[in-house]
Design a protein around this motif. Structure first.
Motif, PDB file in Angstrom:
ATOM      1  N   UNK A   1       0.671  -1.100   0.016  1.00 14.90           N
ATOM      2  CA  UNK A   1       0.053  -0.008   0.033  1.00 14.90           C
ATOM      3  C   UNK A   1       0.788   1.178  -0.113  1.00 14.90           C
ATOM      4  N   UNK A   2       1.116   1.968  -0.945  1.00 10.78           N
ATOM      5  CA  UNK A   2       1.769   3.258  -1.321  1.00 10.78           C
ATOM      6  C   UNK A   2       1.094   4.510  -0.546  1.00 10.78           C
ATOM      7  N   UNK A   3      -0.164   4.417  -0.898  1.00  8.78           N
ATOM      8  CA  UNK A   3      -1.049   5.580  -0.379  1.00  8.78           C
ATOM      9  C   UNK A   3      -2.423   5.236  -0.561  1.00  8.78           C
ATOM     10  N   UNK A   4      -2.912   5.661   0.656  1.00 12.50           N
ATOM     11  CA  UNK A   4      -4.550   5.274   0.964  1.00 12.50           C
ATOM     12  C   UNK A   4      -5.210   6.530   1.372  1.00 12.50           C
ATOM     13  N   UNK A   5      -6.321   6.773   0.806  1.00 17.69           N
ATOM     14  CA  UNK A   5      -7.232   7.882   1.567  1.00 17.69           C
ATOM     15  C   UNK A   5      -8.589   7.434   1.752  1.00 17.69           C
ATOM     16  N   UNK A   6      -8.875   7.524   2.971  1.00  9.39           N
ATOM     17  CA  UNK A   6     -10.333   7.253   3.268  1.00  9.39           C
ATOM     18  C   UNK A   6     -10.918   8.242   4.395  1.00  9.39           C
ATOM     19  N   UNK A   7     -12.389   8.182   4.369  1.00  8.47           N
ATOM     20  CA  UNK A   7     -13.037   9.005   5.374  1.00  8.47           C
ATOM     21  C   UNK A   7     -13.652   8.203   6.333  1.00  8.47           C
ATOM     22  N   UNK A   8     -13.351   8.229   7.772  1.00  7.25           N
ATOM     23  CA  UNK A   8     -14.024   7.556   8.605  1.00  7.25           C
ATOM     24  C   UNK A   8     -14.701   8.381   9.516  1.00  7.25           C
ATOM     25  N   UNK A   9     -16.040   8.249   9.798  1.00  8.83           N
ATOM     26  CA  UNK A   9     -16.619   9.205  10.944  1.00  8.83           C
ATOM     27  C   UNK A   9     -16.293  10.551  10.672  1.00  8.83           C
ATOM     28  N   UNK A  10     -16.161  11.190   9.657  1.00  7.36           N
ATOM     29  CA  UNK A  10     -15.889  12.629   9.232  1.00  7.36           C
ATOM     30  C   UNK A  10     -14.431  12.695   9.593  1.00  7.36           C
ATOM     31  N   UNK A  11     -13.558  11.681   9.929  1.00 14.46           N
ATOM     32  CA  UNK A  11     -12.074  11.940   9.814  1.00 14.46           C
ATOM     33  C   UNK A  11     -11.183  11.348   8.357  1.00 14.46           C
ATOM     34  N   UNK A  12     -10.688  12.194   8.049  1.00 14.59           N
ATOM     35  CA  UNK A  12      -9.913  11.970   6.810  1.00 14.59           C
ATOM     36  C   UNK A  12      -8.458  11.192   7.210  1.00 14.59           C
ATOM     37  N   UNK A  13      -8.331   9.733   6.881  1.00 13.63           N
ATOM     38  CA  UNK A  13      -7.222   9.116   7.235  1.00 13.63           C
ATOM     39  C   UNK A  13      -6.288   8.972   6.162  1.00 13.63           C
ATOM     40  N   UNK A  14      -5.138   9.481   6.150  1.00  8.63           N
ATOM     41  CA  UNK A  14      -4.069   9.455   4.789  1.00  8.63           C
ATOM     42  C   UNK A  14      -2.967   8.700   5.454  1.00  8.63           C
ATOM     43  N   UNK A  15      -2.868   7.458   4.666  1.00  5.64           N
ATOM     44  CA  UNK A  15      -1.832   6.486   5.040  1.00  5.64           C
ATOM     45  C   UNK A  15      -0.951   6.597   3.894  1.00  5.64           C
ATOM     46  N   UNK A  16       0.328   6.902   4.267  1.00  2.65           N
ATOM     47  CA  UNK A  16       1.329   7.025   3.040  1.00  2.65           C
ATOM     48  C   UNK A  16       2.599   5.901   3.361  1.00  2.65           C
ATOM     49  N   UNK A  17       2.389   4.377   3.189  1.00  6.20           N
ATOM     50  CA  UNK A  17       3.078   3.556   3.548  1.00  6.20           C
ATOM     51  C   UNK A  17       3.769   2.987   2.061  1.00  6.20           C
ATOM     52  N   UNK A  18       5.123   3.216   1.767  1.00  5.25           N
ATOM     53  CA  UNK A  18       5.510   2.751   0.892  1.00  5.25           C
ATOM     54  C   UNK A  18       6.294   1.477   0.811  1.00  5.25           C
ATOM     55  N   UNK A  19       6.257   0.957   2.075  1.00  9.36           N
ATOM     56  CA  UNK A  19       7.016  -0.384   2.258  1.00  9.36           C
ATOM     57  C   UNK A  19       8.375  -0.061   2.751  1.00  9.36           C
ATOM     58  N   UNK A  20       8.913   1.220   2.429  1.00  8.76           N
ATOM     59  CA  UNK A  20      10.187   1.669   3.024  1.00  8.76           C
ATOM     60  C   UNK A  20      10.480   2.577   3.976  1.00  8.76           C
ATOM     61  N   UNK A  21      10.836   4.046   3.425  1.00  7.44           N
ATOM     62  CA  UNK A  21      11.175   5.099   4.624  1.00  7.44           C
ATOM     63  C   UNK A  21       9.876   6.174   4.024  1.00  7.44           C
ATOM     64  N   UNK A  22       9.029   5.924   3.319  1.00  9.24           N
ATOM     65  CA  UNK A  22       8.047   6.911   2.920  1.00  9.24           C
ATOM     66  C   UNK A  22       8.710   8.122   2.674  1.00  9.24           C
ATOM     67  N   UNK A  23       9.610   8.195   1.547  1.00  8.29           N
ATOM     68  CA  UNK A  23      10.386   9.408   1.144  1.00  8.29           C
ATOM     69  C   UNK A  23       9.485  10.255   0.303  1.00  8.29           C
ATOM     70  N   UNK A  24       9.643  11.593   0.715  1.00  6.52           N
ATOM     71  CA  UNK A  24       8.857  12.565   0.136  1.00  6.52           C
ATOM     72  C   UNK A  24       9.250  12.940  -1.168  1.00  6.52           C
ATOM     73  N   UNK A  25       8.586  12.503  -2.313  1.00  7.01           N
ATOM     74  CA  UNK A  25       8.772  13.121  -3.723  1.00  7.01           C
ATOM     75  C   UNK A  25       7.627  13.656  -4.327  1.00  7.01           C
ATOM     76  N   UNK A  26       7.755  13.995  -5.556  1.00  8.07           N
ATOM     77  CA  UNK A  26       6.830  14.726  -6.498  1.00  8.07           C
ATOM     78  C   UNK A  26       5.362  13.841  -6.261  1.00  8.07           C
ATOM     79  N   UNK A  27       5.350  12.537  -6.503  1.00  9.80           N
ATOM     80  CA  UNK A  27       4.170  11.934  -6.538  1.00  9.80           C
ATOM     81  C   UNK A  27       3.636  11.724  -5.140  1.00  9.80           C
ATOM     82  N   UNK A  28       3.998  11.672  -4.139  1.00  6.87           N
ATOM     83  CA  UNK A  28       3.659  11.784  -2.920  1.00  6.87           C
ATOM     84  C   UNK A  28       3.129  13.227  -2.426  1.00  6.87           C
ATOM     85  N   UNK A  29       3.932  14.393  -2.814  1.00  6.22           N
ATOM     86  CA  UNK A  29       3.320  15.500  -2.653  1.00  6.22           C
ATOM     87  C   UNK A  29       1.907  15.700  -3.507  1.00  6.22           C
ATOM     88  N   UNK A  30       1.801  15.396  -4.524  1.00  9.51           N
ATOM     89  CA  UNK A  30       0.776  15.425  -5.392  1.00  9.51           C
ATOM     90  C   UNK A  30      -0.520  14.579  -4.893  1.00  9.51           C
TER      91      UNK A  30
END
Length: 218
Positions: A1-30
């Motif tokens: 799971x590289x990036x997951x976005x969902x809303x639970x009970x009015x809470x937006x949960x953003x999970x950014x798990x690339x399986x490594x160190x979650x480096x911030x690159x252009x795609x993740x920022x977008x």
């Protein structure tokens, strides 16, 4: 799971798990910006979760060591804009950091309103001076606003890396709990903070942080 976005009970949960160190690159920022766009319309709080046992190790080294100064500057600028957006975001932002948060990862933590981290064997800090770099204004001004005055010399000049409750004292996180409790604790706070009147929260946040935000943009 590289990036997951969902809303639970009015809470937006953003999970950014690339399986490594979650480096911030252009795609993740977008992906972050698209999720924040949706959350602003459809949620009342945001939780940032780096996944099982991690949070963020910094900018994407494949770009930062590419030898392409234009690409490097573009990534740093995009990262700066994301951090400013998070720090001024009109909804409560809670970070769930189960693992190391270094350099841009620590800056991402400081941009959140409330930060829940792991209580042991996890590193939080800004190592820029140690590797011959100077924090850009968006990172320096944010650190001056969020870190404890008594820890700023160690954190910003000596590149000290903090762990667990030391990171709470320094100001990188607000609470240190066992790893299996990090996300649940963050969600618990989000359940409370989502009840705050939206307009009052957004206006108060802007008034509280406007001076720092302008300096971060410099």
């Amino acid at each position: 799971m590289a990036f997951d976005y969902k809303i639970e009970n009015d809470i937006a949960v953003i999970t950014f798990d690339d399986g490594k160190v979650n480096a911030v690159g252009f795609t993740l920022i977008e992906q972050f910006n698209k999720a924040l766009d949706d959350a602003q319309e459809n949620a009342n709080a945001v939780v940032l979760h780096g996944g099982d046992g991690k949070f963020c190790g910094g900018f994407d080294l494949s770009v930062m060591k590419s030898g392409d100064p234009e690409k490097q500057q573009a990534l740093v600028q995009a990262g700066a804009e994301l951090i400013v957006r998070l720090y001024s975001y009109p909804l409560p932002v809670i970070a769930a950091a189960e693992g190391h948060s270094i350099a841009m990862g620590a800056i991402l933590l400081m941009a959140a309103d409330l930060r829940i981290g792991k209580d042991a064997d996890t590193k939080y800090g800004l190592n820029e001076v140690a590797i011959g770099m100077v924090l850009p204004p968006f990172g320096m001004e944010l650190a001056k606003a969020r870190l404890a005055n008594t820890s700023q010399t160690e954190a910003l000049l000596f590149s000290r890396i903090f762990e667990g409750k030391e990171a709470v004292t320094a100001g990188f996180i607000d609470a240190a709990v066992p790893q299996e409790q990090v996300l649940a604790t963050a969600m618990g706070y989000a359940e409370k903070l989502k009840m705050l009147p939206r307009d009052a929260f957004a206006t108060s946040k802007q008034k509280l942080r406007s001076e720092t935000i302008e300096k971060m943009k410099g």
